[in-house]
Design a protein around this motif. Structure first.
Motif, short mmCIF file in Angstrom:
data_model
loop_
_atom_site.label_atom_id
_atom_site.label_comp_id
_atom_site.label_asym_id
_atom_site.label_seq_id
_atom_site.Cartn_x
_atom_site.Cartn_y
_atom_site.Cartn_z
N PRO A 98 75.18 158.87 46.13
CA PRO A 98 73.85 159.49 46.21
C PRO A 98 73.81 160.67 47.18
CG PRO A 98 73.68 157.10 46.27
CD PRO A 98 75.13 157.42 46.42
N PHE A 99 74.42 160.50 48.36
CA PHE A 99 74.38 161.57 49.35
C PHE A 99 75.07 162.82 48.84
CE2 PHE A 99 76.69 163.76 52.78
CZ PHE A 99 75.61 164.26 53.51
N LEU A 100 76.26 162.68 48.28
CA LEU A 100 77.01 163.85 47.83
C LEU A 100 76.36 164.50 46.61
CD1 LEU A 100 80.62 162.54 48.37
CD2 LEU A 100 79.51 164.42 49.60
N ALA A 101 75.79 163.70 45.72
CA ALA A 101 75.09 164.27 44.57
C ALA A 101 73.88 165.09 45.03
CB ALA A 101 74.65 163.17 43.61
N LYS A 102 73.18 164.59 46.04
CA LYS A 102 72.04 165.35 46.58
C LYS A 102 72.51 166.63 47.26
CE LYS A 102 68.81 161.50 47.15
NZ LYS A 102 67.98 160.69 48.09
N MET A 120 74.30 152.30 45.01
CA MET A 120 74.46 150.89 45.34
C MET A 120 73.26 150.05 44.93
SD MET A 120 77.47 150.99 46.50
CE MET A 120 77.73 149.38 47.25
N ASP A 121 72.14 150.69 44.62
CA ASP A 121 70.97 149.95 44.16
C ASP A 121 70.06 150.88 43.38
OD1 ASP A 121 69.17 151.32 46.06
OD2 ASP A 121 70.09 150.05 47.58
N ALA A 122 69.08 150.29 42.69
CA ALA A 122 68.20 151.06 41.83
C ALA A 122 67.31 152.02 42.62
CB ALA A 122 67.33 150.11 41.01
N LYS A 123 66.96 151.65 43.85
CA LYS A 123 66.12 152.53 44.67
C LYS A 123 66.80 153.86 44.94
CE LYS A 123 63.61 152.71 49.08
NZ LYS A 123 63.29 151.98 50.33
N GLU A 336 68.93 148.01 37.73
CA GLU A 336 67.84 147.03 37.75
C GLU A 336 68.29 145.71 37.12
OE1 GLU A 336 63.90 149.96 37.58
OE2 GLU A 336 64.73 149.14 35.73
N SER A 337 69.05 145.78 36.04
CA SER A 337 69.57 144.55 35.42
C SER A 337 70.53 143.83 36.34
CB SER A 337 70.26 144.89 34.09
OG SER A 337 69.33 145.24 33.10
N ILE A 338 71.40 144.58 37.00
CA ILE A 338 72.35 143.98 37.94
C ILE A 338 71.62 143.34 39.11
CG2 ILE A 338 74.16 144.53 39.63
CD1 ILE A 338 75.24 146.56 37.57
N GLU A 339 70.62 144.03 39.64
CA GLU A 339 69.85 143.48 40.76
C GLU A 339 69.08 142.23 40.34
OE1 GLU A 339 67.48 146.65 42.27
OE2 GLU A 339 69.18 147.68 43.19
N SER A 340 68.63 142.17 39.09
CA SER A 340 67.91 140.97 38.64
C SER A 340 68.84 139.75 38.64
CB SER A 340 67.34 141.20 37.23
OG SER A 340 68.36 141.25 36.24
N ILE A 341 70.13 139.97 38.37
CA ILE A 341 71.09 138.87 38.42
C ILE A 341 71.22 138.34 39.85
CG2 ILE A 341 73.54 138.26 38.14
CD1 ILE A 341 73.61 140.30 35.81
N TYR A 342 71.30 139.26 40.82
CA TYR A 342 71.39 138.86 42.22
C TYR A 342 70.14 138.11 42.65
CZ TYR A 342 75.58 141.71 43.04
OH TYR A 342 76.85 142.22 43.01
#
Length: 346
Positions: A98-102, A120-123, A336-342
């Motif tokens: 995220p940092f490098l893409a920004k 690393m997360d949807a946020k 979001e799907s991956i986080e829902s599993i967690y």
């Protein structure tokens, strides 16, 4: 008039950027630099520079490809900008994406290809999506199987109904944890995020975002990432989906096992297999599955996913097409799907 070459920079000069090209068994090109330096790539790209935080990695990359490299400081200074090129490729460890893409967007770069997982997360992914929209930037995330001719063939034939109505999907991603890398560190996420993201991406690509029904995680010790994640999903059309992402194996296996009302299709890193219902020779009045090769299935020599995603990028940058696979919006839903599993497993 012949289109001008696309100016490109590569950030992160390690495994997926370059080093896998030395694997004698992989179909080439199989890295970002492998594509750019290929016969096709040289017709379409002008490589400006490579970037990495390690001087020895920069030196090795420069010597291998005979190109310019720049060592990045571990923390970029205030006001730092990358050159304003047509395309930037971010192939660094996942937490830095995220940092490098920004930083690339702040530098005025309008087209960016980012290795998976995008964040690393949807946020974090939503923050990238918002910034890209505000700055008019296009982001691709490299879930390369979407561009593999064999997977594309299966998706097309399923949509046409050639294989019948899809009933279930069993997705498995098995890896080894005997020499754990970032995917098994408490800082870098577990196998579900780093390896399972490919399976979740293909599920979304084939049937849309499904609803999570159940999930469980295995952790050998409290406070570390999972060594196994298991989940059940269901779509609005009642397609049942199971996902098993596990470490601790002595082998690597990626597989989607698709069952319709009349066919079975196995999509695997070991190859593709097709079966169709035929009158059984073992049980009178029953049907059994018999293997076959469907008409039009791509030959192995034309099956290269890396060339597929780069062909799409070239078409979009040169204004020949607006179609994009694997967008940042798609990847927000994947995370979001991956986080829902967690969450469910807790």
């Amino acid at each position: 008039m012949k289109p001008r070459k696309i100016n490109v920079i590569l950030i992160g000069l390690g495994r997926i950027a370059s080093k896998l090209e030395k694997d004698p068994y992989r179909k080439k090109p199989c890295t970002h630099m492998g594509v750019i330096s290929s016969h096709w790539g040289k017709k379409n790209f002008n490589f400006v520079s490579g970037y990495d935080t390690k001087s020895d990695v920069c030196d090795e990359f420069a010597n291998t490809w005979k190109v310019k490299t720049n060592q990045l400081p571990t923390e970029l200074p205030s006001g730092f900008e990358f050159p304003k090129v047509d395309l930037a490729i971010v192939a660094t460890p996942s937490p830095t994406h995220p940092f490098l893409a920004k930083q690339c967007m702040e530098s005025g770069i309008k087209h960016i290809l980012i290795e998976k997982p995008v964040a690393m997360d949807a946020k974090q992914a939503k923050s990238l999506e918002k910034m890209a929209k505000a700055k008019g930037c296009k982001l691709w995330i490299n879930h390369e199987r979407r561009y593999h001719p064999s997977y594309l063939f299966v998706k097309k034939e399923l949509e046409k109904g050639s294989f019948g109505d899809l009933k279930s999907i069993r997705a498995s991603v098995f890896t080894s944890a005997k020499n754990p890398g970032i995917a098994f560190s408490k800082f870098g996420g577990g196998p579900l995020l780093h390896d399972g993201t490919h399976a979740v991406d293909l599920i979304h690509w084939l049937v849309g975002k499904p609803k999570l029904i159940h999930s469980s995680l295995e952790r050998p010790k409290k406070g570390i990432v999972e060594t196994r994640a298991f989940a059940n999903f269901r779509t609005q059309n009642q397609v049942e989906i199971s996902l098993d992402v596990s470490g601790g194996r002595d082998y690597f296996q990626f597989e989607l096992d698709l069952h319709t009302d009349s066919h079975r299709i196995i999509c695997s890193n070991d190859g593709f297999q097709f079966f169709q219902a035929m009158p059984s020779r073992l049980y009178k009045g029953f049907h059994s599955l018999k293997s076959f090769v469907p008409k039009g299935f791509p030959k192995p020599e034309v099956s290269n996913a890396f060339l597929g995603i780069y062909s799409e990028i070239v078409s979009v940058i040169q204004g020949e097409s607006e179609h994009m696979e694997g967008t940042i919006g798609d990847n927000v839903q994947i995370l979001e799907s991956i986080e829902s599993i967690y969450r469910f497993s807790k």
